[in-house]
Design a protein around this motif. Structure first.
Motif, PDB file in Angstrom:
ATOM      1  N   ASP A 164      12.718  -4.653  38.612  1.00 44.00           N
ATOM      2  CA  ASP A 164      12.870  -5.781  37.685  1.00 44.00           C
ATOM      3  C   ASP A 164      14.141  -6.563  37.989  1.00 44.00           C
ATOM      4  N   ARG A 165      15.195  -5.842  38.337  1.00 44.77           N
ATOM      5  CA  ARG A 165      16.450  -6.510  38.663  1.00 44.77           C
ATOM      6  C   ARG A 165      16.285  -7.417  39.894  1.00 44.77           C
ATOM      7  N   ILE A 166      15.603  -6.899  40.897  1.00 40.28           N
ATOM      8  CA  ILE A 166      15.400  -7.682  42.126  1.00 40.28           C
ATOM      9  C   ILE A 166      14.546  -8.911  41.843  1.00 40.28           C
ATOM     10  N   VAL A 167      13.502  -8.740  41.039  1.00 38.91           N
ATOM     11  CA  VAL A 167      12.635  -9.870  40.694  1.00 38.91           C
ATOM     12  C   VAL A 167      13.431 -10.932  39.935  1.00 38.91           C
ATOM     13  N   GLU A 168      14.205 -10.507  38.959  1.00 40.64           N
ATOM     14  CA  GLU A 168      14.979 -11.458  38.165  1.00 40.64           C
ATOM     15  C   GLU A 168      16.045 -12.138  39.012  1.00 40.64           C
ATOM     16  N   ALA A 169      16.700 -11.362  39.875  1.00 40.75           N
ATOM     17  CA  ALA A 169      17.721 -11.946  40.743  1.00 40.75           C
ATOM     18  C   ALA A 169      17.110 -12.962  41.703  1.00 40.75           C
ATOM     19  N   THR A 170      15.921 -12.660  42.199  1.00 43.17           N
ATOM     20  CA  THR A 170      15.242 -13.580  43.109  1.00 43.17           C
ATOM     21  C   THR A 170      14.907 -14.889  42.399  1.00 43.17           C
ATOM     22  N   LYS A 171      14.516 -14.794  41.130  1.00 47.76           N
ATOM     23  CA  LYS A 171      14.242 -16.010  40.344  1.00 47.76           C
ATOM     24  C   LYS A 171      15.509 -16.843  40.184  1.00 47.76           C
ATOM     25  N   ILE A 172      16.613 -16.171  39.859  1.00 44.76           N
ATOM     26  CA  ILE A 172      17.876 -16.881  39.634  1.00 44.76           C
ATOM     27  C   ILE A 172      18.350 -17.542  40.928  1.00 44.76           C
ATOM     28  N   VAL A 173      18.329 -16.774  42.015  1.00 42.44           N
ATOM     29  CA  VAL A 173      18.821 -17.296  43.290  1.00 42.44           C
ATOM     30  C   VAL A 173      17.870 -18.345  43.852  1.00 42.44           C
ATOM     31  N   GLY A 174      16.567 -18.068  43.760  1.00 39.14           N
ATOM     32  CA  GLY A 174      15.587 -18.991  44.322  1.00 39.14           C
ATOM     33  C   GLY A 174      15.511 -20.317  43.594  1.00 39.14           C
ATOM     34  N   LYS A 178      21.732 -21.732  38.362  1.00 40.21           N
ATOM     35  CA  LYS A 178      23.164 -21.713  38.056  1.00 40.21           C
ATOM     36  C   LYS A 178      23.898 -22.844  38.775  1.00 40.21           C
ATOM     37  N   GLN A 179      23.398 -23.236  39.935  1.00 43.87           N
ATOM     38  CA  GLN A 179      24.038 -24.343  40.659  1.00 43.87           C
ATOM     39  C   GLN A 179      23.772 -25.674  39.974  1.00 43.87           C
ATOM     40  N   PHE A 180      22.603 -25.813  39.354  1.00 44.39           N
ATOM     41  CA  PHE A 180      22.277 -27.063  38.669  1.00 44.39           C
ATOM     42  C   PHE A 180      23.067 -27.235  37.378  1.00 44.39           C
ATOM     43  N   ASP A 181      23.490 -26.126  36.780  1.00 45.76           N
ATOM     44  CA  ASP A 181      24.213 -26.192  35.517  1.00 45.76           C
ATOM     45  C   ASP A 181      25.505 -26.983  35.691  1.00 45.76           C
ATOM     46  N   ARG A 182      25.653 -28.027  34.926  1.00 42.20           N
ATOM     47  CA  ARG A 182      26.846 -28.883  34.891  1.00 42.20           C
ATOM     48  C   ARG A 182      27.023 -29.775  36.123  1.00 42.20           C
ATOM     49  N   ASP A 183      26.187 -29.608  37.181  1.00 45.69           N
ATOM     50  CA  ASP A 183      26.397 -30.385  38.401  1.00 45.69           C
ATOM     51  C   ASP A 183      25.064 -30.525  39.140  1.00 45.69           C
ATOM     52  N   PHE A 184      24.300 -31.583  38.808  1.00 48.05           N
ATOM     53  CA  PHE A 184      22.979 -31.769  39.399  1.00 48.05           C
ATOM     54  C   PHE A 184      23.078 -31.978  40.901  1.00 48.05           C
ATOM     55  N   PHE A 185      24.060 -32.743  41.344  1.00 48.88           N
ATOM     56  CA  PHE A 185      24.208 -33.018  42.772  1.00 48.88           C
ATOM     57  C   PHE A 185      24.411 -31.713  43.540  1.00 48.88           C
ATOM     58  N   HIS A 237      22.580 -27.405  47.060  1.00 46.36           N
ATOM     59  CA  HIS A 237      22.430 -25.986  47.362  1.00 46.36           C
ATOM     60  C   HIS A 237      20.956 -25.611  47.534  1.00 46.36           C
ATOM     61  N   SER A 238      20.064 -26.245  46.762  1.00 47.13           N
ATOM     62  CA  SER A 238      18.634 -25.979  46.906  1.00 47.13           C
ATOM     63  C   SER A 238      18.148 -26.399  48.292  1.00 47.13           C
ATOM     64  N   PHE A 239      18.589 -27.556  48.743  1.00 52.86           N
ATOM     65  CA  PHE A 239      18.216 -28.033  50.079  1.00 52.86           C
ATOM     66  C   PHE A 239      18.692 -27.041  51.148  1.00 52.86           C
ATOM     67  N   PRO A 277      27.890 -19.065  39.673  1.00 55.11           N
ATOM     68  CA  PRO A 277      26.522 -18.984  40.205  1.00 55.11           C
ATOM     69  C   PRO A 277      26.177 -17.633  40.804  1.00 55.11           C
ATOM     70  N   VAL A 278      27.191 -16.771  41.015  1.00 53.99           N
ATOM     71  CA  VAL A 278      26.925 -15.465  41.623  1.00 53.99           C
ATOM     72  C   VAL A 278      27.249 -14.325  40.667  1.00 53.99           C
ATOM     73  N   GLU A 279      27.368 -14.633  39.371  1.00 49.21           N
ATOM     74  CA  GLU A 279      27.481 -13.627  38.310  1.00 49.21           C
ATOM     75  C   GLU A 279      28.727 -12.746  38.429  1.00 49.21           C
ATOM     76  N   ILE A 280      29.849 -13.326  38.817  1.00 51.96           N
ATOM     77  CA  ILE A 280      31.111 -12.584  38.795  1.00 51.96           C
ATOM     78  C   ILE A 280      31.524 -12.376  37.342  1.00 51.96           C
ATOM     79  N   GLU A 281      31.982 -11.178  37.023  1.00 51.31           N
ATOM     80  CA  GLU A 281      32.278 -10.809  35.636  1.00 51.31           C
ATOM     81  C   GLU A 281      33.790 -10.840  35.406  1.00 51.31           C
ATOM     82  N   HIS A 282      34.338 -12.041  35.330  1.00 49.02           N
ATOM     83  CA  HIS A 282      35.779 -12.220  35.216  1.00 49.02           C
ATOM     84  C   HIS A 282      36.359 -11.527  33.989  1.00 49.02           C
ATOM     85  N   VAL A 283      35.760 -11.746  32.831  1.00 47.68           N
ATOM     86  CA  VAL A 283      36.362 -11.309  31.570  1.00 47.68           C
ATOM     87  C   VAL A 283      36.542  -9.800  31.520  1.00 47.68           C
TER      88      VAL A 283
END
Length: 701
Positions: free
Chosen positions: A64-74, A78-85, A90-92, A377-383
């Motif tokens: 399930d983790r791999i499937v969900e991660a593939t959806k997020i990355v594919g 996260k790259q579109f959030d706040r910055d469409f360009f 990144h999608s290209f 976009p790569v889920e770093i857990e700063h806090v």
């Protein structure tokens, strides 16, 4: 014509114009590149294996983790959030790179395995060859466009967040290498097509054939093409093999570590923090040495792409405090790598007394708003890592004096004001009715009021409005009076784990002695820690915790609150509190409640998960930092200048006691107190009920 050609003729020669000796050299270099890649990858994995065990499960439900991660990355969501360009760019790059990698894999498998090892006839011919060639050309062009966009952001518009003290030559080499690989591939293909005599079946290679047509128009013949092809082929091959060999050693490693980081992410990172081992001595609490980081935190460090999204949304950084989330992660990575290579001496990760990797002031600046985690976009857990460093500072006695004073009040009186607990419920004395004592009677709602609504004059007005709302709806509710203690959310996030655990255990004992169906909190901070963190101490009723906006929404929908047809004559904007919105994804309840009052809503440009912090989290309420501009001042400016309503916005609506305190102060210090009124959503609802005549019925009761 294509229709008359044999299927076996519709293909390309893999090593056209390359001698057998050249092939052998190529295979030798390929083996070297793969071995270098494998060794580097092995060293990375071994480094993670040396890290501490992570306190949370990271590999459970792996499929399930791999499937969900593939959806997020594919999806590049996260790259579109706040910055469409940036998202489009990144999608290209991502999908173009994968398509080219797939094509290269097909060619390599056919020639090196299928034909040479298994002695089978070629399969990369005919319709299959043409289909793959067309796909590769189209997606290769998309890839080149994406890389051109990346170069434009870096060198033309020079987006600020892409540059910083950790910017290195490897960052330039990475983008240029990918761009040249894409462009070089098309040049190589087009010259090969010219050298083959411009066969008609190659028209499916839309970009390569178009370039070949340009070259023939400029006078290139097959002989010239053959001469040019060899150096071009070798330059492209060497660049590609060099790229593969350096992946584990430089910036390209993020193509591996980023995906792994998304797979192993904690969906509640920062929302719930890890506890301290029971047998840990004071010297072992928090992060002291590089060995104290878990393997996942070391992976966090390697996954960072230096994109700067975390820093660009950090309110502490924007207000001039000495915190740059990206630099903290990259400082830790740099120190770890230099230490491993023997290039530096071992020093503490953080210390208030001696030189350390991280400056203590940076951690004191963090508001734990979670904007950095949400934007990454790569889920770093700063806090989570920041809190571990704050724990080390706390245990070593390096704590701000104002925070120390608040901690002492909490330890002695159970509240951050240091007021006697017997005075906790004095705010109720101005009400027209008595609030039931939940310690003595069964209630549907156990109302956890919180410190600020209990002791702060401005927030006491909010508490009284909410009490009147409950009375108007005739709900069964009660409070704990002097037995209520601080929930501990912000105490934990400034690093005072011992005090947090003490308060948590005392609160749990009190909660378990009361008979109630649901707990309703005024404060999103308390809502978060009850809902997500008390489970660590054996309390199993986190799912029964709700925020007051959720309760009021239900009361409105059920008809218990007579608000139908109400139209408050005000134009408002709403601020999403971090701990209700970004922490717990509750965005609709407060908006539904505000809508029920009939007020006109102008959304803030930064709203919902992109909301900008008030500055009060992570102990911010107790600090007096040196700032260029308070986050609260910037937020109110935004309300008056950047919303659709602009200067016509009358009210700045909050649903958090800490937000109320910070924005009241920000309105005054920023000179906005005459331009906009800071109100709590509960006050708006009560105003609407008064407009509908509900006040008289409450007073009569």
């Amino acid at each position: 014509m294509v229709l008359l050609a044999q299927a076996s003729d519709i293909t390309r020669e893999a090593f056209w114009q390359i001698s057998h000796a050249g092939e052998l050299v190529f295979y030798y270099l390929t083996i070297v590149a793969v071995l270098l890649f494998a060794y580097g990858f092995y060293r990375r994995v071994e480094r993670y294996r040396q890290g501490d065990e992570d306190p949370f499960e990271r590999l459970d439900d792996l499929v399930d983790r791999i499937v969900e991660a593939t959806k997020i990355v594919g999806s590049n969501v996260k790259q579109f959030d706040r910055d469409f360009f940036a998202g489009l760019m990144h999608s290209f790059i991502f999908w173009g790179f994968l398509a080219l990698l797939m094509t290269t894999t097909i060619v390599a498998f056919e020639m090196d395995v299928w034909v040479k090892l298994l002695q089978q006839d070629r399969f990369f011919v005919g319709d299959f060859y043409q289909s793959v060639s067309m796909m590769a050309d189209i997606m290769g062009f998309v890839f080149v466009v994406g890389m051109a966009m990346a170069l434009s952001q870096r060198y033309v518009t020079r987006k600020d967040r892409l540059w910083g003290e950790h910017t290195r030559l490897e960052d330039d080499l990475f983008v240029w290498a990918l761009f040249l690989l894409g462009v070089g591939g098309f040049l190589q293909e087009s010259i090969r097509i010219v050298g083959a005599g411009m066969p008609e079946f190659e028209t499916v290679s839309v970009v390569g054939y178009a370039l070949a047509s340009v070259f023939t128009g400029l006078g290139m013949d097959p002989e010239m093409a053959a001469t040019l092809y060899r150096p071009l082929w070798w330059s492209h091959a060497l660049l590609a093999l060099g790229f593969v060999a350096t992946v584990p050693y430089a910036k390209p490693v993020h193509m591996l570590t980023s995906y792994a980081n998304v797979v192993t992410r904690d969906p509640k990172a920062g929302v719930r923090l890890p506890g301290v081992p029971e047998d840990a001595s004071p010297e072992e609490i928090g992060t002291t040495d590089i060995e104290d980081f878990s393997w996942k935190q070391l992976l966090d460090h390697d996954a960072c792409t230096k994109c700067g999204r975390c820093t660009s949304v950090c309110p502490a950084n924007q207000s001039g405090r000495p915190l740059d989330p990206r630099n903290v992660i990259l400082d830790l990575r740099k120190y770890g790598r230099e230490l491993e290579a023997g290039e530096t001496e071992e020093i503490p990760i953080i210390s208030g007394e001696e030189e350390s990797v991280i400056d203590p002031e940076t951690m004191e600046s963090c508001m734990t708003c979670m904007a950095c985690v949400d934007a990454c976009p790569v889920e770093i857990e700063h806090v989570t890592q920041f809190t571990e460093m704050n724990r080390r500072l706390t245990e070593s006695g390096a704590m701000d004096e104002n925070v120390q004073e608040a901690m002492m009040g909490l330890f002695q009186q159970g509240n951050s004001f240091g007021e006697p607990e017997a005075q906790r419920a004095e705010w109720t004395e101005e009400l027209e009715f008595d609030i039931p004592d939940a310690r003595e009677t069964e209630v549907d709602y156990l109302w956890y009021v919180g410190d600020y609504p209990s002791f702060d004059d401005r927030n006491q007005k909010v508490a009284r409005s909410l009490a009147r709302i409950f009375e108007a709806a005739d709900v069964s509710y009660g409070i704990l009076y002097e037995d209520e203690k601080n929930a501990g959310n912000d105490i934990r996030r400034v690093g005072e784990e011992g005090l947090f655990e003490m308060l948590a255990m005392e609160n749990i004992e009190t909660f378990e002695s009361v008979d109630y169906d649901q707990m309703v909190t005024t404060d999103p901070h308390a809502y978060n820690t009850f809902k997500n963190e008390y489970e660590q101490f054996g309390w199993e009723r986190g799912d029964d915790v709700v925020h007051y906006t959720q309760v009021v929404e239900d009361l409105v929908e059920s008809g218990a609150l007579p608000l139908e047809g109400t139209e408050l004559d005000t134009r408002a904007t709403f601020h999403d509190p971090c701990h209700l919105g970004r922490y717990n994804d509750e965005f609709e309840a407060p908006r539904a409640v505000l809508d029920s009052t009939g007020a006109e809503l102008d959304e803030m440009p930064r709203n919902k998960s992109d909301s900008y912090c008030c500055g009060g989290g992570g102990g911010g309420l107790w600090l007096d930092p040196d700032e260029d501009e308070k986050p609260a001042e910037e937020r109110i400016r935004e309300a008056l200048e950047d919303t659709d309503g602009g200067e016509d916005v009358d009210q700045f609506v909050v649903s958090c006691p800490m937000c109320m305190t910070m924005y009241e102060d920000g309105a005054k210090s920023g000179g906005y107190q005459d331009d906009i009124e800071v109100v709590d959503l509960a006050e708006m609802v009560w105003d609407a009920l008064e407009a509908n005549g509900a006040a008289e019925s409450v007073a009569a009761d």
